[in-house]
Design an enzyme around this catalytic site. Structure first.
Site, short mmCIF file in Angstrom:
data_model
loop_
_atom_site.label_atom_id
_atom_site.label_comp_id
_atom_site.label_asym_id
_atom_site.label_seq_id
_atom_site.Cartn_x
_atom_site.Cartn_y
_atom_site.Cartn_z
N ARG A 144 21.82 -32.22 -45.23
CA ARG A 144 21.12 -31.71 -46.41
C ARG A 144 22.07 -30.75 -47.12
O ARG A 144 22.85 -30.04 -46.46
CB ARG A 144 19.86 -30.94 -46.01
N HIS A 191 23.15 -39.49 -52.34
CA HIS A 191 22.19 -39.53 -51.23
C HIS A 191 21.77 -40.97 -50.92
O HIS A 191 20.60 -41.34 -51.05
CB HIS A 191 20.96 -38.66 -51.52
N GLU A 231 19.29 -31.75 -55.49
CA GLU A 231 19.32 -33.17 -55.90
C GLU A 231 18.18 -33.47 -56.87
O GLU A 231 17.09 -32.92 -56.72
CB GLU A 231 19.18 -34.04 -54.65
C1 8YV Z 1 16.15 -40.62 -47.49
C2 8YV Z 1 16.80 -38.92 -45.71
O1 8YV Z 1 17.05 -40.61 -48.55
O2 8YV Z 1 15.63 -39.67 -43.82
C3 8YV Z 1 16.03 -38.72 -44.45
O3 8YV Z 1 15.83 -37.54 -44.08
O4 8YV Z 1 17.37 -38.03 -46.23
C4 8YV Z 1 16.96 -40.27 -46.29
O5 8YV Z 1 16.88 -41.26 -45.35
C5 8YV Z 1 14.99 -39.80 -47.92
O6 8YV Z 1 14.10 -39.62 -46.90
C6 8YV Z 1 14.30 -40.49 -49.09
O7 8YV Z 1 13.12 -39.89 -49.39
#
Ligand code: 8YV
Length: 312
Positions: A231, A278, A260
Site C-alpha cells: 500500500r 495498482h 490512488e
Molecule cells: C485490488 C488489493 O486491487 O487485494 C488487495 O488488497 O490491493 C488488490 O488486489 C483491490 O482489492 C481492488 O479493490
C-alpha cells in the site's frame, strides 16, 4: 426474501451479476445523494460488499444498525476499521490466497523492469533511437542480487519462489521470525542494508504507516532498489520521491501510491522508476476468483454458516 446489501463500488461484470441474483443490491456508487441513499436503505441493510479504498469506519457502521457482515473484495482490509467492526460484532471477510500468484507475478515484473529498465528500453526503440543512436545502455542483472522481503506472508513466499528462479537470494523481516530457510533481519533498516532490492509486502496498519522512511532508504543506499506492491501508506512518499530525484537510491518499482488514483506528477518524469496503476491482482481470472470468494462469504453468512475467510 433476499438479504439486502450495499455495494460501495462496481465490481467486474460477473461478480455484479451474481451479487444481484443472490442479494438485493443497493449501489452506493450510483447514489447522487448519499444521505438520502442511507435514509432509504439503512434500516434493512445486513451486508456491505466493499471494493477499493473507501473508508468504512464506526460512523458508517452506526448508520447501518442491522449490519452483520462486511465482505471485502481484496486481501488488504486497511480501509476497514477492524476495531470498530469488532466492537459492533460485525464480521469482516477478505479474499486471501486466490490472488497470491498474480500479485507475486506483478512483484517480480517490477523487480525485473526496474533493474533491467525494460519499459524505458521499449520507449527508446519506439522513438527510433536504436537505429539513430545505437544500443540501449547496459542495465543491472537480477541474478546474484539479494531480495529483502518486508512482510513474508503468503504473497511474500510466492515472490521468493519466483525471485529464486531468477537466481536471486532471499532475506526477510517480519515482526516474528518464521520457520523458513531464509536469513532473518531484526528490523527494516537492517533488511534494507543487507538487500539490493527491498520488496514491501507488509499489510497497511497503524504500525506500518510510513515504515519505509529516510532511514530505511539511506540503508538501502544509492545502489539499492525499492519495490512496493503493498500500500502507498507504508512508504513516506514525498521522501521516496526526493530520494529518487536525488539518486539517493538507484530506483523504485511501484504498484501502489498514497492517494490512488492520484499519483504526484513529479513521479512521471523519473527515469529510475517503473510505475504501475495498482494492477497487482488485475487479471480476469484472479478478479473472478476474488469476486467468487467475496460472494461465498456473504452466501455462507446469510445461510447461517461460518464464513470462509474471516479477518482475524
Ligand atoms: C485490488 C488489493 O486491487 O487485494 C488487495 O488488497 O490491493 C488488490 O488486489 C483491490 O482489492 C481492488 O479493490
Amino acid at each position: 426474501m433476499k438479504p439486502e446489501i450495499i455495494l460501495t463500488a462496481r465490481g467486474h461484470a460477473g461478480t455484479m451479476a451474481t451479487l444481484r441474483s443472490e442479494f438485493t443490491c443497493h449501489l452506493l456508487f450510483e447514489a447522487s445523494d448519499e444521505e438520502a441513499f442511507f435514509r432509504k436503505h439503512a434500516g434493512a441493510v445486513r451486508g456491505l460488499a466493499t471494493f477499493g479504498p473507501m473508508p468504512v469506519d464506526g460512523k458508517l457502521m452506526d448508520e447501518l444498525p442491522k449490519l452483520e457482515i462486511i465482505s471485502n473484495f481484496g486481501v488488504g482490509v486497511d480501509a476497514i476499521n477492524l476495531d470498530d467492526a469488532r466492537k459492533r460484532n460485525i464480521i469482516v471477510t477478505n479474499t486471501p490466497d486466490v490472488l497470491n500468484d498474480c500479485v507475486a507475478d506483478t512483484a517480480l515484473a517490477l523487480v525485473l523492469n526496474v533493474l533491467r529498465k525494460f519499459p524505458q528500453s521499449e520507449v527508446y526503440l519506439r522513438a527510433g533511437n536504436w537505429a539513430a543512436k545505437g544500443p540501449y545502455p547496459l542495465t543491472t542483472s537480477a541474478g546474484g542480487k539479494t531480495l529483502g522481503i518486508l512482510g513474508l506472508g503468503r504473497i511474500g513466499e510466492a515472490i521468493a519462489q519466483r525471485a529464486q528462479a531468477c537466481g536471486m537470494k532471499i532475506r526477510y523481516h517480519n515482526r516474528n521470525r518464521k520457520d523458513v530457510p531464509y536469513p532473518y533481519d531484526p528490523d527494516p533498516v537492517s533488511l534494507a542494508k543487507n538487500s539490493d532490492v527491498l520488496m514491501v509486502v507488509t499489510p497497511a496498519t497503524a504500525e506500518t504507516a510510513r515504515i519505509i522512511n529516510a532511514k530505511v532508504l539511506d540503508a538501502l543506499g544509492p545502489q539499492g532498489y525499492l519495490v512496493n506492491i503493498a500500500r502507498g501508506s507504508v512508504v513516506d512518499e514525498p521522501v521516496l520521491l526526493r530520494y529518487l530525484q536525488e539518486k539517493r537510491i538507484a530506483g523504485a518499482g511501484l504498484d501502489v501510491f498514497a492517494d490512488e488514483p492520484r499519483v504526484p506528477p513529479e513521479f512521471f518524469t523519473l527515469d529510475n522508476a517503473v510505475l504501475f496503476p495498482h494492477v497487482g491482482s488485475a487479471t480476469v481470472e484472479t478478479r473472478k476468483a476474488m469476486g467468487d470468494l467475496q460472494i461465498e462469504n456473504l452466501r455462507l453468512h446469510f445461510a447461517g454458516k461460518p464464513v470462509k475467510t474471516r479477518v482475524a
